[in-house]
Design a protein around this motif. Structure first.
Motif, short mmCIF file in Angstrom:
data_model
loop_
_atom_site.label_atom_id
_atom_site.label_comp_id
_atom_site.label_asym_id
_atom_site.label_seq_id
_atom_site.Cartn_x
_atom_site.Cartn_y
_atom_site.Cartn_z
N GLY A 127 8.49 -1.49 -7.99
CA GLY A 127 7.85 -0.28 -7.47
C GLY A 127 8.76 0.47 -6.50
O GLY A 127 8.89 1.69 -6.57
N GLY A 128 9.39 -0.26 -5.61
CA GLY A 128 10.32 0.35 -4.66
C GLY A 128 11.52 0.98 -5.35
O GLY A 128 11.97 2.06 -4.98
N ALA A 129 12.03 0.30 -6.38
CA ALA A 129 13.17 0.84 -7.12
C ALA A 129 12.80 2.12 -7.86
O ALA A 129 13.58 3.07 -7.90
N TYR A 130 11.58 2.16 -8.41
CA TYR A 130 11.12 3.36 -9.12
C TYR A 130 11.04 4.55 -8.16
O TYR A 130 11.55 5.63 -8.46
N VAL A 131 10.46 4.33 -7.00
CA VAL A 131 10.33 5.42 -6.01
C VAL A 131 11.71 5.84 -5.51
O VAL A 131 11.99 7.04 -5.37
N ALA A 132 12.59 4.89 -5.25
CA ALA A 132 13.93 5.22 -4.76
C ALA A 132 14.71 6.01 -5.80
O ALA A 132 15.41 6.98 -5.46
N LYS A 133 14.60 5.65 -7.07
CA LYS A 133 15.30 6.37 -8.14
C LYS A 133 14.81 7.81 -8.23
O LYS A 133 15.60 8.74 -8.38
N LYS A 134 13.50 8.01 -8.15
CA LYS A 134 12.94 9.35 -8.22
C LYS A 134 13.39 10.19 -7.03
O LYS A 134 13.73 11.36 -7.18
N ALA A 135 13.42 9.59 -5.84
CA ALA A 135 13.87 10.30 -4.65
C ALA A 135 15.36 10.66 -4.77
O ALA A 135 15.77 11.77 -4.41
N TYR A 136 16.16 9.75 -5.30
CA TYR A 136 17.58 10.00 -5.49
C TYR A 136 17.82 11.13 -6.49
O TYR A 136 18.63 12.03 -6.25
N ASP A 137 17.09 11.11 -7.60
CA ASP A 137 17.22 12.17 -8.60
C ASP A 137 16.82 13.53 -8.03
O ASP A 137 17.47 14.54 -8.29
N ARG A 138 15.75 13.56 -7.23
CA ARG A 138 15.31 14.81 -6.62
C ARG A 138 16.36 15.33 -5.64
O ARG A 138 16.64 16.53 -5.59
N HIS A 139 16.96 14.42 -4.88
CA HIS A 139 18.01 14.80 -3.93
C HIS A 139 19.22 15.39 -4.66
O HIS A 139 19.76 16.41 -4.25
N THR A 148 0.83 -1.20 0.00
CA THR A 148 0.00 0.00 0.00
C THR A 148 0.87 1.25 0.00
O THR A 148 0.61 2.21 -0.73
N VAL A 149 1.92 1.24 0.79
CA VAL A 149 2.83 2.39 0.86
C VAL A 149 3.54 2.58 -0.48
O VAL A 149 3.62 3.70 -0.99
N ILE A 150 4.03 1.51 -1.05
CA ILE A 150 4.72 1.62 -2.34
C ILE A 150 3.76 2.08 -3.43
O ILE A 150 4.09 2.94 -4.24
N GLY A 151 2.55 1.57 -3.43
CA GLY A 151 1.55 2.00 -4.41
C GLY A 151 1.23 3.47 -4.27
O GLY A 151 1.13 4.20 -5.26
N ALA A 152 1.10 3.94 -3.04
CA ALA A 152 0.82 5.36 -2.81
C ALA A 152 1.99 6.23 -3.25
O ALA A 152 1.80 7.30 -3.85
N LEU A 153 3.20 5.79 -2.97
CA LEU A 153 4.38 6.56 -3.37
C LEU A 153 4.54 6.61 -4.89
O LEU A 153 4.87 7.67 -5.44
N VAL A 154 4.30 5.50 -5.55
CA VAL A 154 4.38 5.48 -7.02
C VAL A 154 3.32 6.39 -7.61
O VAL A 154 3.58 7.18 -8.51
N GLY A 155 2.11 6.33 -7.09
CA GLY A 155 1.04 7.21 -7.55
C GLY A 155 1.38 8.67 -7.32
O GLY A 155 1.15 9.52 -8.18
N SER A 156 1.97 8.97 -6.19
CA SER A 156 2.38 10.33 -5.88
C SER A 156 3.46 10.83 -6.83
O SER A 156 3.41 11.96 -7.32
#
Length: 71
Positions: A47-59, A4-12
């Motif tokens: 899903g987790g890798a997608y969210v982590a990559k986006k967070a890393y790029d933003r950082h 649920t958390v990963i789905g919400a983060l990907v959607g966000s």
């Protein structure tokens, strides 16, 4: 719960890219959650890798913006 958390983060993240409101991202996150459930551990990893990559790029982008520029 993790799905649920990963789905919400990907959607966000996808909604942030589109620049729209939160409802569309929440609905997409719910769909992603269902897809992740069907894919099993591989879906959670993707899903987790997608969210982590986006967070890393933003950082990294914030670090470049905040770096002092030498004249």
């Amino acid at each position: 719960m993790i799905r649920t958390v990963i789905g919400a983060l990907v959607g966000s993240e996808l909604e942030r890219r589109e620049g729209g409101g939160g409802l569309k991202g929440a609905l997409f996150g719910a769909l992603v959650t269902r897809a992740v459930t069907r894919m099993g551990p591989l879906g959670l990893a993707l899903g987790g890798a997608y969210v982590a990559k986006k967070a890393y790029d933003r950082h990294k982008a914030r670090q470049v913006e905040a770096a002092p520029k030498a004249d």
